[in-house]
Design a protein around this motif. Structure first.
Motif, PDB file in Angstrom:
ATOM      1  N   SER A  16       0.716  -1.265   0.087  1.00 51.52           N
ATOM      2  CA  SER A  16       0.246  -0.006   0.070  1.00 51.52           C
ATOM      3  C   SER A  16       0.907   1.437  -0.046  1.00 51.52           C
ATOM      4  N   THR A  17       0.330   2.502  -0.388  1.00 50.90           N
ATOM      5  CA  THR A  17       0.985   3.477  -0.714  1.00 50.90           C
ATOM      6  C   THR A  17       0.268   4.494   0.269  1.00 50.90           C
ATOM      7  N   ARG A  18       0.846   5.684   0.549  1.00 54.25           N
ATOM      8  CA  ARG A  18       0.358   6.948   1.234  1.00 54.25           C
ATOM      9  C   ARG A  18       0.547   8.254   0.429  1.00 54.25           C
ATOM     10  N   VAL A  20       1.981  11.546  -1.152  1.00 51.59           N
ATOM     11  CA  VAL A  20       2.930  12.391  -1.193  1.00 51.59           C
ATOM     12  C   VAL A  20       2.841  13.853  -1.676  1.00 51.59           C
ATOM     13  N   HIS A  27       6.276  14.034  -9.426  1.00 56.33           N
ATOM     14  CA  HIS A  27       5.473  13.090  -9.251  1.00 56.33           C
ATOM     15  C   HIS A  27       5.444  12.181 -10.575  1.00 56.33           C
ATOM     16  N   LYS A  34       8.385   4.221 -10.762  1.00 53.93           N
ATOM     17  CA  LYS A  34       7.545   3.013 -10.444  1.00 53.93           C
ATOM     18  C   LYS A  34       7.181   1.856 -11.514  1.00 53.93           C
ATOM     19  N   THR A  40       6.402   0.643  -5.052  1.00 53.34           N
ATOM     20  CA  THR A  40       5.692   1.631  -4.870  1.00 53.34           C
ATOM     21  C   THR A  40       6.240   2.970  -4.883  1.00 53.34           C
ATOM     22  N   ASN A  42       5.697   5.305  -2.599  1.00 60.78           N
ATOM     23  CA  ASN A  42       5.957   5.357  -1.280  1.00 60.78           C
ATOM     24  C   ASN A  42       7.346   4.975  -0.965  1.00 60.78           C
ATOM     25  N   LYS A  43       7.617   3.716  -1.637  1.00 61.07           N
ATOM     26  CA  LYS A  43       8.967   2.889  -1.255  1.00 61.07           C
ATOM     27  C   LYS A  43      10.022   3.879  -1.780  1.00 61.07           C
ATOM     28  N   GLN A  46      10.494   7.001   0.005  1.00 63.29           N
ATOM     29  CA  GLN A  46      11.111   6.596   1.450  1.00 63.29           C
ATOM     30  C   GLN A  46      12.553   6.281   1.422  1.00 63.29           C
TER      31      GLN A  46
END
Length: 64
Positions: A16-18, A20, A27, A34, A40, A42-43, A46
């Motif tokens: 899952s992602t959140r 940003v 983006h 991606k 993802t 998110n990863k 991070q």
């Protein structure tokens, strides 16, 4: 001396992602990364942030 490279390995596992909140141009670049890596957004973010925090150099502003 060259800075260390940030190596991102391809993965098949999706998590899952959140959200940003960044510029739309950045983006789009993350979405391309991606698609290429299978990671993802998110990863990817991070890993970049973790790398940046470990390698940041904070200096006084030249404006002062």
């Amino acid at each position: 001396m060259a800075k260390p490279r940030l190596v991102i390995y391809k993965e098949k596992e999706a998590k899952s992602t959140r959200p940003v909140y960044i510029d739309t141009d950045l983006h789009a670049q993350l979405l391309a990364m991606k698609a290429e890596t299978g990671l993802t957004v998110n990863k990817i973010v991070q890993r970049f942030v973790t790398y940046g925090l470990k390698n940041v150099e904070i200096e006084e502003s030249e404006e002062e």
